[in-house]
Scaffold this motif. Structure first.
Motif, PDB file in Angstrom:
ATOM      1  N   LEU A  42      -7.545  -4.047   4.221  1.00  0.00           N
ATOM      2  CA  LEU A  42      -7.523  -2.773   3.513  1.00  0.00           C
ATOM      3  C   LEU A  42      -6.108  -2.447   3.032  1.00  0.00           C
ATOM      4  N   LEU A  43      -5.121  -2.701   3.886  1.00  0.00           N
ATOM      5  CA  LEU A  43      -3.732  -2.454   3.486  1.00  0.00           C
ATOM      6  C   LEU A  43      -3.341  -3.339   2.312  1.00  0.00           C
ATOM      7  N   ARG A  44      -3.725  -4.620   2.380  1.00  0.00           N
ATOM      8  CA  ARG A  44      -3.419  -5.545   1.286  1.00  0.00           C
ATOM      9  C   ARG A  44      -4.019  -5.049  -0.020  1.00  0.00           C
ATOM     10  N   SER A  45      -5.238  -4.529   0.055  1.00  0.00           N
ATOM     11  CA  SER A  45      -5.898  -4.042  -1.166  1.00  0.00           C
ATOM     12  C   SER A  45      -5.172  -2.833  -1.750  1.00  0.00           C
ATOM     13  N   ARG A  46      -4.391  -2.141  -0.918  1.00  0.00           N
ATOM     14  CA  ARG A  46      -3.600  -1.002  -1.384  1.00  0.00           C
ATOM     15  C   ARG A  46      -2.181  -1.417  -1.755  1.00  0.00           C
ATOM     16  N   GLY A  47      -1.909  -2.726  -1.736  1.00  0.00           N
ATOM     17  CA  GLY A  47      -0.594  -3.216  -2.123  1.00  0.00           C
ATOM     18  C   GLY A  47       0.459  -3.112  -1.047  1.00  0.00           C
ATOM     19  N   ILE A  48       0.033  -2.933   0.189  1.00  0.00           N
ATOM     20  CA  ILE A  48       0.981  -2.803   1.301  1.00  0.00           C
ATOM     21  C   ILE A  48       1.143  -4.150   1.988  1.00  0.00           C
ATOM     22  N   ARG A 100       4.749   4.194   3.032  1.00  0.00           N
ATOM     23  CA  ARG A 100       3.801   4.057   1.914  1.00  0.00           C
ATOM     24  C   ARG A 100       2.475   4.738   2.232  1.00  0.00           C
ATOM     25  N   LEU A 101       2.152   4.834   3.503  1.00  0.00           N
ATOM     26  CA  LEU A 101       0.843   5.339   3.907  1.00  0.00           C
ATOM     27  C   LEU A 101       0.971   6.077   5.235  1.00  0.00           C
ATOM     28  N   ASP A 122       0.727   8.033   0.816  1.00  0.00           N
ATOM     29  CA  ASP A 122      -0.664   8.451   0.668  1.00  0.00           C
ATOM     30  C   ASP A 122      -1.231   8.726   2.052  1.00  0.00           C
ATOM     31  N   PHE A 124      -4.598   8.548   4.731  1.00  0.00           N
ATOM     32  CA  PHE A 124      -5.878   7.911   5.066  1.00  0.00           C
ATOM     33  C   PHE A 124      -6.304   8.502   6.399  1.00  0.00           C
TER      34      PHE A 124
END
Length: 490
Positions: A42-48, A100-101, A122, A124
């Protein structure tokens, strides 16, 4: 060398065994490994990815482990925050580390969202049940990010009791090595059940409870918040064998009417502050269990020194350094003090932090001459046992005489009516500082009787001229008495 590797290795061996439980909620090693891999996806999909900071505001729930190991698995840096922080504090921490999150527990959503507004982070939110359903829809990250031993794994923010909070950078090697040492020293194994009473967002709970449990293949049974009656219930229900706590937890358990034989506890360790000797003795005589005292700081991952069990324990001391760590007591010129003489405790070894995040001046000040300067005053005896005397900032200078608050507190705790005690200095026009004691009672006693009790046991300049009674002493969320808050009330 990634902390998440430890979990993955344990899951391959112990997939179906419980690792994190909270009442009826159970998370197995296999499930924790899989869910953390999906969180990494999930983090990878958010560019993290590598080096990015991810803050988390979660209480002691199984989901903490999922997020913690998921962030590490992605190669990112965990920034654990107290879930009870206010908007301003959240904004300050997120802004300082450039997160970042922010992953927050659903009950704190409003405060977390307000705190993150205006930052780069962001939000979550973790909602039980929904969180797992969401992760099942995410592809698991197939591997674990390759990290070097000195790559930052976690940034812990200090409590800020001495000024602006600083971000302590702890590496994968710092935390992994310290957890391995804890697991080995206490012979933790697959049959052990550890009580998760310490906050997992704090380095004590994170290393000694979470990471050491995973390293050993044991089980961590969680308490969302510490309450003595609830803790006793969980200890007996779940067959707890290891209890790690701070002095206020041990005192609360001792005072609870349901406390009785606790000899089922194989290991009891206390840290975070000095444990009154009378409390330690009461556990042995009344409850049938031995408490092992240790010492550490966030900057040392945290464990630095500890007593060992049985004949190797010296009550009142913090023991001697753990394997690979050096510790000494020095004077103001940095020279080693002779046995029995008080000075500052300094430390070096693989547990010492990388530095303070974005604060080279504070880092240089703390890491002088190859040693971490703790700011704690102590002494060492002829046998190499270290004794914590006090924090340098807490020492009272009354009319030119030096008074160590802990010495006076120990005497107060000897009185059967005293449940909690804190001694601190308050300004005085002639003496510079006067000694005040704030006391919470378990039985009625007059202030004059208490003063007389102390006066009979210490030098004339040491007893508290001022004494106040309180229902409860102010505590940090990690169980430390907030002396600064007491002094500000005066």
């Amino acid at each position: 060398m990634n902390l998440a590797d430890r979990l993955h290795t344990a899951a391959a061996r112990l997939g179906g065994r419980a690792v994190l439980t909270l009442d009826e909620a159970v998370l197995t090693y296999g499930a924790l490994d899989e869910l953390s891999a999906r969180l990494a996806g999930l983090l990878r999909s958010r560019g993290i990815g590598a080096g990015d900071r991810v803050a988390m505001m979660l209480p002691n729930v199984p989901e903490f482990g999922v997020v913690y190991y998921g962030v590490l698995r992605a190669g990112a840096v965990v920034v654990p925050l107290d879930p009870l922080l206010k908007r301003r504090e959240i904004a300050a921490y997120l802004g300082d580390c450039g997160a970042r999150l922010l992953v927050a527990w659903h009950a704190f959503a409003e405060t977390a969202e307000a705190g993150s507004a205006g930052t780069k982070a962001d939000c979550f939110f973790v909602v039980p049940g929904e969180f797992r359903r969401l992760l099942r829809e995410v592809a698991a990250e197939p591997g674990i990010a390759r990290t070097a031993p000195d790559d930052t794994a976690v940034i812990h923010y200090t409590s800020g009791t001495t000024g602006r909070p600083k971000g302590v950078e702890l590496t994968h090697a710092n935390l992994g090595g310290n957890a391995e040492t804890v697991a080995r020293m206490h012979a933790l194994g697959v049959d052990d059940v550890v009580l998760g009473a310490l906050p997992l967002y704090h380095t004590f709970g994170q290393t000694c409870s979470l990471n050491a449990t995973v390293r050993a293949g044991a089980r961590l049974t969680l308490l969302r918040r510490f309450e003595a009656g609830r803790a006793l219930e969980v200890i007996r229900r779940d067959g707890v064998t290891v209890f790690q706590g701070v002095p206020t937890m041990f005192i609360a358990l001792l005072d609870h009417p349901g406390a009785s034989d606790m000899s089922m506890l194989r290991v009891c360790t206390c840290g975070g502050a000095a444990l009154p000797l009378d409390v330690l003795r009461a556990y042995e005589t009344r409850l049938g269990c031995e408490i092992i005292e240790g010492y550490g700081l966030s900057e040392t991952s945290p464990v630095t020194a500890t007593n060992r069990g049985g004949r190797h324990r010296r009550p009142g001391s913090i023991g001697w350094p753990i394997r690979g760590v050096e510790m000494k007591v020095v004077d103001e010129l940095g020279r080693r003090t002779p046995p029995g003489e008080i000075g500052e405790i300094v430390v070096r070894g693989p547990n010492v932090m990388k530095g303070y995040w974005n604060d080279p001046e504070a880092t240089a000040e703390a890491l002088r001459d190859g040693w971490f300067h703790t700011g704690d005053l102590g002494r060492v005896d002829e046998d190499g046992y270290f004794f914590l005397v006090d924090r340098r900032r807490d020492v009272i200078i009354r009319g030119g005489y030096t008074v160590y608050p802990r010495e006076v507190e120990e005497v107060l705790y000897e009185h059967p009516a005293v449940r909690q005690a804190a001694v601190f200095g308050v300004p005085h026009p002639e003496l510079g500082e006067e000694i005040e004691a704030a006391v919470a009672l378990r039985a009625p006693v007059s202030g004059e009787d208490l003063r007389q009790f102390v006066r009979e046991r210490v030098a004339a300049y040491k007893y508290p001229r001022r004494l106040s009674f309180v229902d409860e002493l102010p505590m940090s969320h990690t169980g430390k008495i907030l002396k600064r808050a007491l002094a500000q009330r005066v």
